[in-house]
Design a protein around this motif. Structure first.
Motif, PDB file in Angstrom:
ATOM      1  N   UNK A 188       0.788  -1.228   0.000  1.00  0.00           N
ATOM      2  CA  UNK A 188       0.000   0.000   0.000  1.00  0.00           C
ATOM      3  C   UNK A 188       0.825   1.285   0.000  1.00  0.00           C
ATOM      4  N   UNK A 189       2.118   1.190   0.322  1.00  0.00           N
ATOM      5  CA  UNK A 189       2.947   2.392   0.398  1.00  0.00           C
ATOM      6  C   UNK A 189       3.992   2.405  -0.705  1.00  0.00           C
ATOM      7  N   UNK A 190       4.331   3.586  -1.232  1.00  0.00           N
ATOM      8  CA  UNK A 190       5.329   3.672  -2.304  1.00  0.00           C
ATOM      9  C   UNK A 190       6.766   3.665  -1.786  1.00  0.00           C
ATOM     10  N   UNK A 191       6.941   3.687  -0.460  1.00  0.00           N
ATOM     11  CA  UNK A 191       8.285   3.631   0.131  1.00  0.00           C
ATOM     12  C   UNK A 191       8.348   2.418   1.045  1.00  0.00           C
ATOM     13  N   UNK A 192       9.550   1.928   1.356  1.00  0.00           N
ATOM     14  CA  UNK A 192       9.645   0.800   2.283  1.00  0.00           C
ATOM     15  C   UNK A 192       9.038   1.147   3.634  1.00  0.00           C
ATOM     16  N   UNK A 193       8.445   0.152   4.270  1.00  0.00           N
ATOM     17  CA  UNK A 193       7.894   0.334   5.609  1.00  0.00           C
ATOM     18  C   UNK A 193       8.371  -0.816   6.483  1.00  0.00           C
ATOM     19  N   UNK A 194       9.013  -0.482   7.579  1.00  0.00           N
ATOM     20  CA  UNK A 194       9.537  -1.492   8.487  1.00  0.00           C
ATOM     21  C   UNK A 194       8.663  -1.534   9.738  1.00  0.00           C
ATOM     22  N   UNK A 195       8.341  -2.738  10.165  1.00  0.00           N
ATOM     23  CA  UNK A 195       7.410  -2.920  11.286  1.00  0.00           C
ATOM     24  C   UNK A 195       8.155  -3.614  12.428  1.00  0.00           C
ATOM     25  N   UNK A 196       8.202  -2.965  13.589  1.00  0.00           N
ATOM     26  CA  UNK A 196       8.916  -3.473  14.752  1.00  0.00           C
ATOM     27  C   UNK A 196       7.911  -3.914  15.812  1.00  0.00           C
ATOM     28  N   UNK A 197       8.062  -5.110  16.356  1.00  0.00           N
ATOM     29  CA  UNK A 197       7.140  -5.558  17.408  1.00  0.00           C
ATOM     30  C   UNK A 197       7.436  -4.862  18.723  1.00  0.00           C
ATOM     31  N   UNK A 198       6.452  -4.845  19.590  1.00  0.00           N
ATOM     32  CA  UNK A 198       6.655  -4.297  20.927  1.00  0.00           C
ATOM     33  C   UNK A 198       7.646  -5.190  21.671  1.00  0.00           C
ATOM     34  N   UNK A 199       8.617  -4.582  22.324  1.00  0.00           N
ATOM     35  CA  UNK A 199       9.636  -5.321  23.067  1.00  0.00           C
ATOM     36  C   UNK A 199       9.490  -5.003  24.552  1.00  0.00           C
ATOM     37  N   UNK A 200       8.973  -5.950  25.337  1.00  0.00           N
ATOM     38  CA  UNK A 200       8.708  -5.670  26.757  1.00  0.00           C
ATOM     39  C   UNK A 200       9.927  -5.164  27.527  1.00  0.00           C
ATOM     40  N   UNK A 201      11.121  -5.657  27.172  1.00  0.00           N
ATOM     41  CA  UNK A 201      12.320  -5.257  27.922  1.00  0.00           C
ATOM     42  C   UNK A 201      12.609  -3.768  27.780  1.00  0.00           C
ATOM     43  N   UNK A 202      12.169  -3.154  26.670  1.00  0.00           N
ATOM     44  CA  UNK A 202      12.410  -1.726  26.487  1.00  0.00           C
ATOM     45  C   UNK A 202      11.475  -0.896  27.348  1.00  0.00           C
ATOM     46  N   UNK A 203      10.262  -1.363  27.533  1.00  0.00           N
ATOM     47  CA  UNK A 203       9.293  -0.627  28.355  1.00  0.00           C
ATOM     48  C   UNK A 203       9.469  -0.916  29.840  1.00  0.00           C
ATOM     49  N   UNK A 204      10.209  -1.974  30.160  1.00  0.00           N
ATOM     50  CA  UNK A 204      10.374  -2.350  31.566  1.00  0.00           C
ATOM     51  C   UNK A 204      11.314  -1.368  32.259  1.00  0.00           C
ATOM     52  N   UNK A 205      10.906  -0.823  33.409  1.00  0.00           N
ATOM     53  CA  UNK A 205      11.822   0.050  34.148  1.00  0.00           C
ATOM     54  C   UNK A 205      12.930  -0.767  34.780  1.00  0.00           C
ATOM     55  N   UNK A 206      14.091  -0.169  34.956  1.00  0.00           N
ATOM     56  CA  UNK A 206      15.159  -0.840  35.687  1.00  0.00           C
ATOM     57  C   UNK A 206      14.898  -0.708  37.178  1.00  0.00           C
ATOM     58  N   UNK A 207      15.580  -1.529  37.952  1.00  0.00           N
ATOM     59  CA  UNK A 207      15.433  -1.435  39.411  1.00  0.00           C
ATOM     60  C   UNK A 207      15.871  -0.058  39.892  1.00  0.00           C
ATOM     61  N   UNK A 208      16.920   0.491  39.264  1.00  0.00           N
ATOM     62  CA  UNK A 208      17.375   1.829  39.650  1.00  0.00           C
ATOM     63  C   UNK A 208      16.303   2.878  39.375  1.00  0.00           C
ATOM     64  N   UNK A 209      15.614   2.768  38.225  1.00  0.00           N
ATOM     65  CA  UNK A 209      14.557   3.719  37.897  1.00  0.00           C
ATOM     66  C   UNK A 209      13.379   3.593  38.864  1.00  0.00           C
ATOM     67  N   UNK A 210      13.049   2.376  39.248  1.00  0.00           N
ATOM     68  CA  UNK A 210      11.982   2.159  40.229  1.00  0.00           C
ATOM     69  C   UNK A 210      12.358   2.787  41.563  1.00  0.00           C
ATOM     70  N   UNK A 211      13.601   2.554  41.984  1.00  0.00           N
ATOM     71  CA  UNK A 211      14.069   3.095  43.255  1.00  0.00           C
ATOM     72  C   UNK A 211      13.979   4.613  43.275  1.00  0.00           C
ATOM     73  N   UNK A 212      14.417   5.244  42.190  1.00  0.00           N
ATOM     74  CA  UNK A 212      14.386   6.704  42.116  1.00  0.00           C
ATOM     75  C   UNK A 212      12.949   7.222  42.106  1.00  0.00           C
ATOM     76  N   UNK A 213      12.077   6.567  41.338  1.00  0.00           N
ATOM     77  CA  UNK A 213      10.695   7.045  41.209  1.00  0.00           C
ATOM     78  C   UNK A 213       9.927   6.934  42.520  1.00  0.00           C
TER      79      UNK A 213
END
Length: 691
Positions: A188-213
């Motif tokens: 449907x598009x005239x240019x390349x389109x790349x589709x990336x799945x949701x990656x839970x590890x990227x949305x997961x906060x680190x323990x350090x981020x949890x501690x600070x928050x």
């Protein structure tokens, strides 16, 4: 004219930092000097730029990165109009563009900016900057059809506004919908389109981020533990047997601080690797006694135990609202993000569309990027005998997140799993083998006895020998169960390469096994041989080293121009040492007339054009040599170390050459990045062997 790429979006929550990081990775593979420009910025730290600056060693003054903050921009647009706002931003963009070969532009973030029609503003800025555009569309929580419609609308919007749309990226879609979305948009598009799945590890906060928050206090844990991703939250309230069954890999245990049984049980499960957890969060500002904390520290050294003042319910509400962020303090997330980008984006095609001419300079970073890209192109399996060594595990973590190759780790598997758990490293995609208990041990013993029968080796003796991790790993390579091996971070060079001499042996077209170092200088890569294996090669061996080194150089993108080094140049000197180099040079010319070679030649005449113009003005190698062959180990080893320390060069190697299958040795002082590079080189060598 500076080429610029503008990464933008259409709304919040698209996770475009993954795309911005991936594009930066591509650009830094091609050119030495990449600038960054963010037209509009919020108050406070810019996490992504801090990450880019740290990861890519950017020297750009942070003050030049930003155009205006959002408050200034909103006021200026209200008082003097959009034209004045755009004019001001264009002026500041060109200050950056004048200094860099290419500029990555980070578009506005659509986050409470008080700017009308942000999409149009991004499009206009891209046009005024002369930048090509990569729009990013977020797909989290949407159906496949709605994602496709949104991507089509975004492309149409930027195209109608006159933008040069390089490609579309759809990010954070449900993994099960990714293929259908990609197929639909390709049609449907005239240019390349790349589709990336949701990656839970990227949305997961680190323990350090949890501690600070949450305003927590760290009772136990080290920096490595605090860097772990909290992939899930398990709330403790049940009795211990039921609680243990609820634990999931990478979870953060949340429990009232007076439940010592759950604290100890969770850490004991982590210690056993069933499963490894991110850490323990204690609520109600209750803290276990000193005896419990001492036991906890012994059970799972480094695993965080954090105390927070809030009650369990409000703490849970805050936790579920947290989301991990890419920043300089989360290098693992950066590796995960790049691995995701590189798995789902045709990076070679995207680079071609960006039309960024490759720089004439080759920096250490560019060389390292190219190694990973080549290794990833045709993935091979590399065995790492030192599976219990922390640096090796950290290198394995990088290699797995970047999808560089398949790995086998050798050693006591319980120890490997425990150390990996303590470091927060996921080895679920890695083969773990304990040579002492492996079912392969008897088969390997019989094969080794067969290979060493002429030395009187019996199967019984071989059974003991092959339990050694280096012998076992080498036999895996010999038997085709792995394509290459890397060892030496805690073993001597002899312990690493002796099994290779006995089991894999020398190629038929090589008389000896030798080595090279890739010396990554500020603006080029030189190949030094042999600096690690042969103490005093004769003329025939020296010629073989030169031919092998030229082939290795070409394999890794270095055009071979060979300098046979000596203490004299041309016919100016004589003596046994010079005569050896002269004879070796003639042997190479006779055997391989296609190779460009000069010798005897002094180092300065080999690499410095002004000296070469005086000493060998007619030579096509002098002053331009890329492969430098030293007459003996003493000269070579000292020279590479002197250049490494005095010139700040990155030395990658030693890379062994001449074996039938690749085995490479590490320095016992090897850093994690050294191990990553050497594994990538080994995988590339295996590609060349057709292994």
């Amino acid at each position: 004219m500076t080429r610029s790429v503008y990464v933008t979006g259409i709304d919040r929550g698209d996770g475009r930092q993954v795309v911005e990081l991936g594009v930066m990775e591509l650009l830094t593979r091609q050119v030495d000097r990449v600038g960054v420009f963010r037209p509009l910025v919020h108050d406070g730290p810019d996490r992504l730029f801090d990450l880019l600056r740290a990861r890519y060693r950017l020297s750009q003054d942070p003050a030049t990165v930003y155009g205006l903050d959002y408050h200034e921009a909103s006021a200026l647009q209200a008082e003097r109009g959009t034209d004045e706002l755009v004019s001001r931003l264009v002026e500041r963009f060109h200050r950056v563009a004048r200094e860099y070969e290419v500029v990555l532009v980070l578009g506005t973030d659509f986050a409470a900016t008080q700017l009308p029609d942000e999409l149009s503003l991004n499009a206009r800025l891209a046009n005024e900057f002369g930048a090509s555009v990569i729009p990013v569309v977020g797909g989290k929580g949407q159906t496949a059809e709605s994602v496709r419609a949104e991507a089509r609308n975004a492309h149409r919007a930027y195209e109608v506004l006159g933008c040069d749309v390089l490609t579309m990226v759809v990010n954070r879609v449900a993994a099960e919908d990714r293929e259908a979305i990609a197929e639909g948009l390709a049609a449907q598009l005239p240019v390349p389109c790349y589709v990336l799945p949701d990656e839970p590890a990227l949305a997961a906060p680190t323990v350090a981020q949890i501690t600070a928050a949450l305003g927590g206090t760290v009772l136990l844990g080290d920096d490595s533990g605090l860097a772990r991703d909290a992939l899930d939250f398990v709330f403790g309230g049940a009795m211990l047997p039921n609680f243990l069954g609820a634990l999931t890999p990478g979870c953060m245990v949340v429990t009232p601080g007076d439940r010592a049984d759950l604290v100890v049980g969770a850490l004991a499960a982590h210690s056993a690797g069933t499963p490894p957890i991110a850490g323990v969060l204690l609520t109600l500002d209750e803290r276990p006694g000193d005896s419990i904390l001492t036991l906890a520290a012994r059970l799972a050294p480094g695993t965080p135990v954090v105390s927070v003042p809030g009650r369990s319910f409000p703490t849970a509400a805050e936790l579920f609202g947290l989301e991990g962020k890419l920043n300089a303090a989360t290098p693992r997330k950066a590796e995960t993000a790049l691995g995701l980008f590189e798995r789902h984006v045709d990076t070679a095609a995207l680079l071609a569309r960006m039309s960024v001419a490759r720089s004439g300079r080759v920096t250490p970073m560019m060389f390292e990027h190219e190694l990973l890209e080549q290794a990833r192109a045709h993935r091979r399996r590399v065995v790492l005998p030192e599976g219990t060594e922390e640096r090796v595990l950290r290198a394995a973590d990088v290699l797995l997140r970047r999808d560089v190759c398949e790995l086998t780790l050798l050693g006591d598997t319980d120890v490997i799993r425990k150390k990996a758990a303590d470091l927060g490293i996921d080895l679920s995609a890695t083969q773990l083998i304990d040579p002492a208990t492996s079912e392969l041990r008897q088969r390997f013993a019989e094969r080794y006895a067969e290979l060493r029968a002429h030395k009187g080796v019996s199967v019984e003796l071989a059974y003991d020998v092959v339990a050694d991790v280096n012998y076992f790993g080498t036999l895996m390579v010999r038997e085709g169960l792995a394509d290459g091996m890397v060892s030496g971070s805690v073993h001597s060079t002899a312990a690493t390469i002796r099994p290779a001499f006995e089991i894999i042996k020398t190629r038929t077209d090589a008389s000896i096994v030798s080595s090279v170092f890739f010396m990554c200088l500020a603006d080029k890569v030189l190949v030094y041989g042999d600096c690690a294996v042969n103490p005093d090669p004769d003329a025939a061996q020296l010629s073989d080293i030169a031919v092998q080194s030229a082939a290795t150089a070409a394999r890794f993108g270095v055009e071979p121009r060979i300098a046979m080094l000596s203490y004299s140049t041309g016919t100016s000197g004589s003596g046994a040492d010079v005569d050896k180099v002269r004879e070796a040079t003639e042997l190479v010319r006779g055997a391989r007339p296609d190779l460009r070679i000069e010798g005897p030649i002094q180092y300065d005449a080999a690499v410095e054009p002004s000296v070469a113009a005086t000493k060998l003005p007619e030579s096509e190698v002098a002053g331009r040599a890329t492969v430098l062959i030293f007459p003996d180990l003493n000269t070579g080893n000292n020279t590479y170390k002197a250049v490494q320390r005095s010139a700040g060069a990155v030395a990658v190697g030693p890379v062994l050459q001449g074996l039938r299958k690749p085995v490479n040795d590490l320095s016992r002082g090897a850093l994690v990045q050294d191990i990553v590079n050497t594994v990538a080189i080994t995988a590339i060598q295996a590609q060349g062997e057709g292994a």
